[in-house]
Design an enzyme around this catalytic site. Structure first.
Site, mmCIF file in Angstrom:
data_model
loop_
_atom_site.group_PDB
_atom_site.id
_atom_site.type_symbol
_atom_site.label_atom_id
_atom_site.label_comp_id
_atom_site.label_asym_id
_atom_site.label_seq_id
_atom_site.Cartn_x
_atom_site.Cartn_y
_atom_site.Cartn_z
ATOM 1 C CD GLU A 64 -2.664 1.188 2.617
ATOM 2 O OE1 GLU A 64 -3.105 0.075 2.984
ATOM 3 O OE2 GLU A 64 -2.894 2.254 3.236
ATOM 4 C CD GLU A 122 -3.196 7.238 5.661
ATOM 5 O OE1 GLU A 122 -4.239 6.645 5.979
ATOM 6 O OE2 GLU A 122 -2.044 6.834 5.944
#
Length: 323
Positions: A199, A204
């Protein structure tokens, strides 16, 4: 057009050179001028002599919040945005969301489906009410509607994926306690399971934090607990403004950037026992995800404060180029 006397060419040649120099400085150092009002004012005065418009649209936080309440958001049209969106032969995917429809281009994007039991996917609404285009920007938001939390997200799964290249996304967001805007990538093939499949989290942000998290997830780091090489970094961004978050991905490196500055490089270690260690699962196609999740108790962002909602992320453009 008025003709100029022949006695002035040296003066106008000098002025032309100054104008060209100013324009180049503006292109290369716009962010600096925006932070240094005195320099920016100087540029304004000089360029005004040439009747060159250099003022930018500004949008206050209050304006953004009011716009979000009516599903209308205005994007700033700055020089960085326009330059970065320039098409060239190396671009393999691009969306600047300049369209009349409020529905994201269905040839490029699909809605993120609801994922019960998955922290980021619990409240995904699978609805364009929380993922729409308005005035040239994509808006993905988290809100509470009739007592139910709803979060928006879109992805390129089944439409576009790539192996190796440079991806940049220009975005800004309005924070909320329990909010979780993210720009990230997952592989088409997840048969190895997570995190072995890999990933790449381009950006974020959680709750009230003023830093962006950039991370890779692997079996080597997550499951085996290996801390060398470093797989995650937390860096500040220009709060309330558009920032460009990126990854330059090659067979040797996943390199993260914010506003063009390198923040972290995660290398391919070419381990002899890679098959079991799974340090480098980044040799296959990944697709792009843009979403604003809502956390809740027991999740990374924590409990949700309803009075903070809606929280949202605006995306000005997305671009992927070949290395």
């Amino acid at each position: 057009m008025m003709r100029v006397s022949k006695i002035f060419p040296p003066i106008f040649a000098s002025l032309k050179f100054i104008n060209q120099t100013i324009n180049q400085i503006k292109l290369n150092y716009q962010n600096l001028f925006m932070k240094r009002n005195s320099y920016f004012l100087l540029i304004m005065l000089l360029t005004a002599a040439f009747n060159t418009a250099c003022s930018e649209d500004t949008v206050t936080t209050e304006t953004i919040e009011a716009a979000a309440a009516t599903n209308t958001v205005t994007a700033s049209n700055d020089t960085t945005s326009n330059n970065t969106k320039t098409n060239d032969g190396n671009v393999i995917f691009q969306d600047d969301f300049n369209q009349t429809s409020s529905i994201p281009d269905k040839t490029k994007w699909v809605l993120c489906p609801t994922l019960p039991g998955v922290a980021w996917g619990n409240y995904l609404s699978n609805s364009y009410d929380q993922a729409y285009v308005s005035n040239g920007v994509l808006v993905v938001k988290g809100e509470k509607v009739n007592g139910t939390y709803k979060a928006g997200g879109i992805q390129t799964y089944g439409k576009f994926s790539f192996t190796y290249g440079k991806i940049e996304v220009r975005a800004r967001f309005k924070t909320a306690q329990g909010g979780w805007p993210a720009i990230w990538m997952m592989p088409d093939d997840m048969s190895a399971g997570w995190p072995s499949c890999g990933e790449i989290d381009i950006m974020e942000q959680v709750s009230y934090e003023t830093d962006a998290h950039q991370t890779v997830h692997t079996h080597y780091a997550n499951d085996l607990g290996k801390i060398d090489p470093i797989r995650s970094v937390t860096k500040p961004f220009n709060t309330g403004q558009f920032n460009t978050y990126g990854v330059n991905w090659t067979p040797e490196m996943v390199q993260f950037t914010i506003n063009g500055q390198v923040t972290l490089s995660y290398p391919n270690m070419h381990l002899s026992d890679e098959a079991s260690m799974k340090q480098w699962p980044f040799n296959k196609n990944f697709y792009v995800i843009l979403n604003f999740a809502l956390g809740g108790a027991g999740t990374w962002p924590g409990t949700i404060t309803d009075s903070d909602l809606p929280g949202y992320m605006e995306v000005d453009w997305v671009k992927v180029t070949r290395n």
